[in-house]
Design a protein around this motif. Sequence first.
Motif, mmCIF file in Angstrom:
data_model
loop_
_atom_site.group_PDB
_atom_site.id
_atom_site.type_symbol
_atom_site.label_atom_id
_atom_site.label_comp_id
_atom_site.label_asym_id
_atom_site.label_seq_id
_atom_site.Cartn_x
_atom_site.Cartn_y
_atom_site.Cartn_z
ATOM 1 N N LEU A 107 0.772 -1.263 -0.197
ATOM 2 C CA LEU A 107 0.046 -0.103 -0.015
ATOM 3 C C LEU A 107 0.911 1.178 0.113
ATOM 4 O O LEU A 107 0.598 2.264 -0.779
ATOM 5 N N PRO A 108 1.986 1.300 0.780
ATOM 6 C CA PRO A 108 2.642 2.671 0.704
ATOM 7 C C PRO A 108 3.011 2.927 -0.701
ATOM 8 O O PRO A 108 3.309 3.978 -1.098
ATOM 9 N N VAL A 109 3.686 1.907 -1.386
ATOM 10 C CA VAL A 109 4.337 2.055 -2.640
ATOM 11 C C VAL A 109 3.069 2.643 -3.785
ATOM 12 O O VAL A 109 3.378 3.491 -4.405
ATOM 13 N N ILE A 110 1.976 1.932 -3.504
ATOM 14 C CA ILE A 110 0.779 2.451 -4.356
ATOM 15 C C ILE A 110 0.483 3.976 -4.045
ATOM 16 O O ILE A 110 0.295 4.702 -5.040
ATOM 17 N N LEU A 111 0.534 4.173 -2.874
ATOM 18 C CA LEU A 111 -0.153 5.711 -2.260
ATOM 19 C C LEU A 111 1.025 6.541 -2.997
ATOM 20 O O LEU A 111 0.548 7.627 -3.280
ATOM 21 N N ILE A 112 2.262 6.386 -2.835
ATOM 22 C CA ILE A 112 3.525 7.382 -3.102
ATOM 23 C C ILE A 112 3.211 7.363 -4.775
ATOM 24 O O ILE A 112 3.329 8.352 -5.198
ATOM 25 N N GLY A 113 2.893 6.258 -5.299
ATOM 26 C CA GLY A 113 2.524 6.272 -6.921
ATOM 27 C C GLY A 113 1.448 7.151 -7.322
ATOM 28 O O GLY A 113 1.461 8.145 -8.301
ATOM 29 N N ILE A 114 0.484 7.197 -6.541
ATOM 30 C CA ILE A 114 -0.819 7.930 -6.747
ATOM 31 C C ILE A 114 -0.250 9.499 -6.463
ATOM 32 O O ILE A 114 -0.614 10.428 -7.323
ATOM 33 N N ALA A 115 0.492 9.714 -5.396
ATOM 34 C CA ALA A 115 1.004 11.164 -5.120
ATOM 35 C C ALA A 115 1.811 11.931 -6.369
ATOM 36 O O ALA A 115 1.687 12.665 -6.863
ATOM 37 N N LEU A 116 2.607 10.826 -6.838
ATOM 38 C CA LEU A 116 3.482 11.200 -7.921
ATOM 39 C C LEU A 116 2.743 11.450 -9.121
ATOM 40 O O LEU A 116 2.913 12.393 -9.954
ATOM 41 N N PHE A 117 1.636 10.831 -9.380
ATOM 42 C CA PHE A 117 0.697 10.721 -10.409
ATOM 43 C C PHE A 117 -0.005 12.417 -10.528
ATOM 44 O O PHE A 117 0.193 12.870 -11.565
ATOM 45 N N PHE A 118 -0.397 12.625 -9.152
ATOM 46 C CA PHE A 118 -1.181 13.889 -9.445
ATOM 47 C C PHE A 118 -0.261 15.029 -9.389
ATOM 48 O O PHE A 118 -0.587 16.176 -9.831
ATOM 49 N N ALA A 119 0.926 14.802 -8.962
ATOM 50 C CA ALA A 119 1.971 15.751 -8.678
ATOM 51 C C ALA A 119 2.648 16.147 -10.109
ATOM 52 O O ALA A 119 2.911 17.364 -10.353
ATOM 53 N N LEU A 120 2.717 15.184 -10.946
ATOM 54 C CA LEU A 120 3.810 15.300 -12.033
ATOM 55 C C LEU A 120 3.034 15.206 -13.230
ATOM 56 O O LEU A 120 3.403 15.565 -14.405
ATOM 57 N N LYS A 121 1.906 14.707 -13.526
ATOM 58 C CA LYS A 121 1.024 14.314 -14.806
ATOM 59 C C LYS A 121 0.595 15.758 -14.969
ATOM 60 O O LYS A 121 -0.210 16.541 -14.507
ATOM 61 N N PRO A 122 0.885 16.071 -16.154
ATOM 62 C CA PRO A 122 0.480 17.543 -16.703
ATOM 63 C C PRO A 122 -0.978 17.442 -17.050
ATOM 64 O O PRO A 122 -1.691 16.423 -17.556
ATOM 65 N N GLY A 123 -1.758 18.523 -17.112
ATOM 66 C CA GLY A 123 -3.285 18.727 -17.850
ATOM 67 C C GLY A 123 -4.170 18.004 -16.713
ATOM 68 O O GLY A 123 -5.366 18.127 -17.143
#
Length: 254
Positions: A107-123
């Motif tokens: 779960l921590p790995v998945i949540l960090i992935g979610i944070a990176l998705f919303f932080a870095l994905k443009p648009g």
Amino acid sequence: MIDLSLDILLLLIAAGFAAGFIDAIAGGGGLITVPALLLAGVPPAQALATNKVQGVFGAATAAFSYARGGLVDLRTQGRAALLAGLGGVAGAALVSHLPTQALRIALPVILIGIALFFALKPGLNDLDRVRRMRPALFTASIVPLIGFYDGLVGPGAGSFYMIAFVSLAGYGVLKATAHTKLLNLFSNLGGLLTFALVGQPLWLLGVCMGVAQIAGAALGARLAARIGARLIKPLLVVTSTALALRLIWQLLAS
């Protein structure tokens, strides 16, 4: 109800308000309330059950606020809400029968992935985008799966609903938040139904915290509806990261 001093009760009520505010915008309110209940001396099983009691108040307030603002049509979401609730019932019923340790490690790995998705994905903004899954399939598969997780484990369910709505259903950030709170409400209700039978929630304490949740959730939903993705995205990144770090700390401490 366990014996709580007035100052501890007031701190728990304040935690309910803060959790309602955060949860209405980005999810992760349990990051505040579950540790607060445990620090107050509530046994773990009762803390999880009581957390469901107070969380229902905040989720209902946020869902109603978003619906009143025209961000979610309650009449068309009945099937999704029902499946989320059934998923929550099933997850809570199996909480003592399934090996959840592996999930807590991942779960921590998945949540960090979610944070990176919303932080870095443009648009990522409040505009709808390309839908990658048909609504009927999304409702029949993704919704009950996340509802099941909400009943089984809980933390991070709002983040999972959010990323599913944005990446698969094609919703804008604000619309995804509104629909997330509706489904969170029903998966919480499903989990609470099961916990009420086996978890012995502290009803009076849960209601006291729930009243504070109502105030916090109403304020959070109002701000999110006014500011949109500019508020939701950074708060979602922060709460997902904080939840991941807390879970890592729990794993290392156990």
